[in-house]
Design a protein around this motif. Structure first.
Motif, short mmCIF file in Angstrom:
data_model
loop_
_atom_site.label_atom_id
_atom_site.label_comp_id
_atom_site.label_asym_id
_atom_site.label_seq_id
_atom_site.Cartn_x
_atom_site.Cartn_y
_atom_site.Cartn_z
N THR A 15 1.99 -5.92 -9.15
CA THR A 15 3.17 -6.73 -9.50
C THR A 15 4.46 -5.95 -9.31
O THR A 15 5.45 -6.46 -8.76
CB THR A 15 3.07 -7.20 -10.97
OG1 THR A 15 1.86 -7.94 -11.14
CG2 THR A 15 4.25 -8.09 -11.33
N GLU A 16 4.47 -4.68 -9.74
CA GLU A 16 5.66 -3.84 -9.58
C GLU A 16 5.96 -3.57 -8.11
O GLU A 16 7.13 -3.55 -7.69
CB GLU A 16 5.47 -2.52 -10.33
CG GLU A 16 5.48 -2.68 -11.84
CD GLU A 16 5.04 -1.42 -12.57
OE1 GLU A 16 5.35 -1.29 -13.77
OE2 GLU A 16 4.36 -0.58 -11.94
N ALA A 17 4.91 -3.38 -7.31
CA ALA A 17 5.10 -3.16 -5.87
C ALA A 17 5.67 -4.40 -5.21
O ALA A 17 6.55 -4.32 -4.34
CB ALA A 17 3.77 -2.76 -5.23
N ILE A 18 5.19 -5.57 -5.62
CA ILE A 18 5.71 -6.84 -5.08
C ILE A 18 7.19 -6.99 -5.43
O ILE A 18 8.00 -7.41 -4.59
CB ILE A 18 4.90 -8.04 -5.61
CG1 ILE A 18 3.47 -8.02 -5.02
CG2 ILE A 18 5.58 -9.36 -5.28
CD1 ILE A 18 2.54 -9.05 -5.61
N LYS A 19 7.56 -6.61 -6.66
CA LYS A 19 8.97 -6.68 -7.07
C LYS A 19 9.84 -5.79 -6.20
O LYS A 19 10.98 -6.12 -5.87
CB LYS A 19 9.10 -6.28 -8.54
CG LYS A 19 8.58 -7.34 -9.52
CD LYS A 19 8.74 -6.88 -10.97
CE LYS A 19 8.24 -7.95 -11.94
NZ LYS A 19 8.32 -7.48 -13.36
N GLU A 31 0.84 -1.21 0.00
CA GLU A 31 0.00 0.00 0.00
C GLU A 31 0.86 1.25 0.00
O GLU A 31 0.61 2.19 -0.76
CB GLU A 31 -0.91 0.02 1.23
CG GLU A 31 -2.10 -0.91 1.17
CD GLU A 31 -2.99 -0.72 2.38
OE1 GLU A 31 -3.71 0.30 2.43
OE2 GLU A 31 -2.96 -1.57 3.29
N VAL A 32 1.88 1.28 0.87
CA VAL A 32 2.74 2.46 0.97
C VAL A 32 3.46 2.72 -0.35
O VAL A 32 3.53 3.87 -0.81
CB VAL A 32 3.76 2.30 2.13
CG1 VAL A 32 4.83 3.40 2.07
CG2 VAL A 32 3.04 2.34 3.47
N ILE A 33 3.99 1.68 -0.96
CA ILE A 33 4.68 1.83 -2.24
C ILE A 33 3.74 2.39 -3.30
O ILE A 33 4.09 3.31 -4.05
CB ILE A 33 5.26 0.47 -2.72
CG1 ILE A 33 6.42 0.06 -1.80
CG2 ILE A 33 5.74 0.56 -4.16
CD1 ILE A 33 6.88 -1.38 -2.01
N MET A 34 2.53 1.85 -3.38
CA MET A 34 1.57 2.25 -4.42
C MET A 34 0.94 3.62 -4.16
O MET A 34 0.57 4.33 -5.10
CB MET A 34 0.48 1.19 -4.56
CG MET A 34 1.00 -0.17 -5.01
SD MET A 34 -0.27 -1.46 -5.03
CE MET A 34 -1.18 -1.01 -6.51
N GLN A 35 0.85 4.01 -2.87
CA GLN A 35 0.10 5.23 -2.55
C GLN A 35 0.97 6.44 -2.24
O GLN A 35 0.44 7.54 -2.10
CB GLN A 35 -0.83 4.95 -1.35
CG GLN A 35 -1.93 3.95 -1.69
CD GLN A 35 -2.84 3.65 -0.52
OE1 GLN A 35 -2.51 3.94 0.63
NE2 GLN A 35 -3.98 3.05 -0.79
N THR A 36 2.29 6.27 -2.15
CA THR A 36 3.16 7.42 -1.87
C THR A 36 3.96 7.86 -3.08
O THR A 36 4.70 8.84 -3.00
CB THR A 36 4.14 7.11 -0.71
OG1 THR A 36 4.92 5.96 -1.03
CG2 THR A 36 3.39 6.88 0.60
N SER A 37 3.80 7.16 -4.20
CA SER A 37 4.45 7.63 -5.43
C SER A 37 3.71 8.86 -5.95
O SER A 37 2.56 9.11 -5.57
CB SER A 37 4.44 6.52 -6.49
OG SER A 37 3.11 6.16 -6.82
#
Length: 335
Positions: free
Chosen positions: A275-279, A259-265
């Motif tokens: 998928t990119e966040a999981i990577k 969530e943090v990776i996807m929502q703070t960009s």
């Protein structure tokens, strides 16, 4: 018998707020306000859940803000993964530089979220629970339904909350909510729904462990320890939260990272897919091991213990107050 039947079906006075002159609710049927055999109406149960949530939201916000920063600072300004210790030091530096602002960051959208996020979630949760005859003590099915169906309502608030704190390192201040909304509006508000998929998993774990598991465990602890020792309700609630929280955090921490990776960009930049966040998390774990996957887990466990205890204490306090009121005005007769 006549009197008992009449008093059991009396509508709670608080429903007058949204009842029309014809005696019917503007939004709900009268059934919503009738006191059930558990001693509460669905309206009262919902109000208690929302009150407990508002209390918890205000009190645990500094811990919530700190945990996000620890997870967010997993990469440096150049985009390279950094050691979890360094990320923690950077988060601490932000709090030292602006302790009040950092502690209160995101609290406004979180409080608004008590309405926008919790009304759908708790409404669905309690709606399914009362429909299944479980009253204000929901089970797994109600928790699952609420987690999935409420995610589209919850995600925009979580996105705004995280975006407010996303640029502390660069600017030293929170990002204005209207700026976030304007940037999202330029893309038809699509960015507000980033991270919805991991949120569903996070919400399911939260509902099953926090809303369903903790109260059941607290009742067991109260029976086994509370009745045999001097431990009160608050103490047994704290013990129950301490038992549930590590399990909850182990399950949800990787989802929280996504969530943090996807929502703070950047809202105007390219969005991360799941998928990119999981990577990103895999890359982090490859370099730093389990510490990379579970960044912020220690503070997460502390937050979960505090949050669960505050929420349930607030909820139970209001539920008991409603029950006393119902007994006093004759709406409920304990058996």
């Amino acid at each position: 018998t006549r009197t008992r039947t009449r008093t059991r079906t009396r509508t709670h006075p608080a429903s007058i707020i949204i009842m029309s002159a014809q005696g019917k609710s503007a939004f709900f049927g009268e059934e919503y306000f009738i006191v059930k055999k558990s001693g509460l109406s669905q309206f009262q149960a919902m109000t208690a859940y929302l009150g407990g949530s508002a209390f918890q939201t205000i009190m645990d916000n500094p811990v919530t803000a700190y945990r996000q920063l620890v997870q967010q600072y997993a990469k440096d300004a150049a985009g390279k993964p950094v050691d979890p210790k360094i990320a923690s030091q950077e988060a601490q530096a932000v709090f030292r530089a602006a302790p009040v602002q950092a502690s209160l960051s995101g609290v406004a959208p979180r409080l608004v979220g008590v309405g926008f996020k919790r009304i759908p979630k708790f409404g669905i949760l309690l709606g399914i629970s009362f429909f299944m005859g479980e009253g204000e003590s929901p089970g797994f099915i109600a928790a699952t339904g609420a987690s999935i169906l409420s995610a589209p309502f919850i995600n925009p608030i979580r996105m705004i909350e995280k975006q407010q704190r996303a640029y502390f390192r660069q600017t030293g201040t929170t990002k204005p909510i209207m700026d976030i909304i304007r940037e999202s509006a330029a893309q038809r508000f699509a960015p507000l729904f980033r991270g919805t998929i991991p949120l569903m998993g996070h919400s399911l774990a939260s509902a099953t462990l926090g809303l369903v598991g903790q109260p059941k465990l607290q009742k067991y602890i109260q029976k086994e320890l509370g009745d045999k020792t001097s431990m009160g309700r608050a103490a047994t609630g704290l013990v129950a939260s301490a038992v549930v929280s590590p399990i909850y955090v182990v399950v949800t921490n990787p989802l929280s990272r996504l969530e943090v990776i996807m929502q703070t960009s950047s809202i105007s930049g390219k969005a991360y897919t799941v998928t990119e966040a999981i990577k990103e998390v895999v890359t982090d774990s490859a370099k730093f091991g389990l510490r990379g996957i579970f960044r912020g887990q220690g503070i997460g466990i502390a937050k979960a213990v505090i949050s669960l205890t505050l929420f349930h204490e607030g909820r139970i306090y209001l539920q008991e107050a409603f029950k006393r009121h119902n007994i006093e005005n004759g709406s409920f007769t304990p058996e």
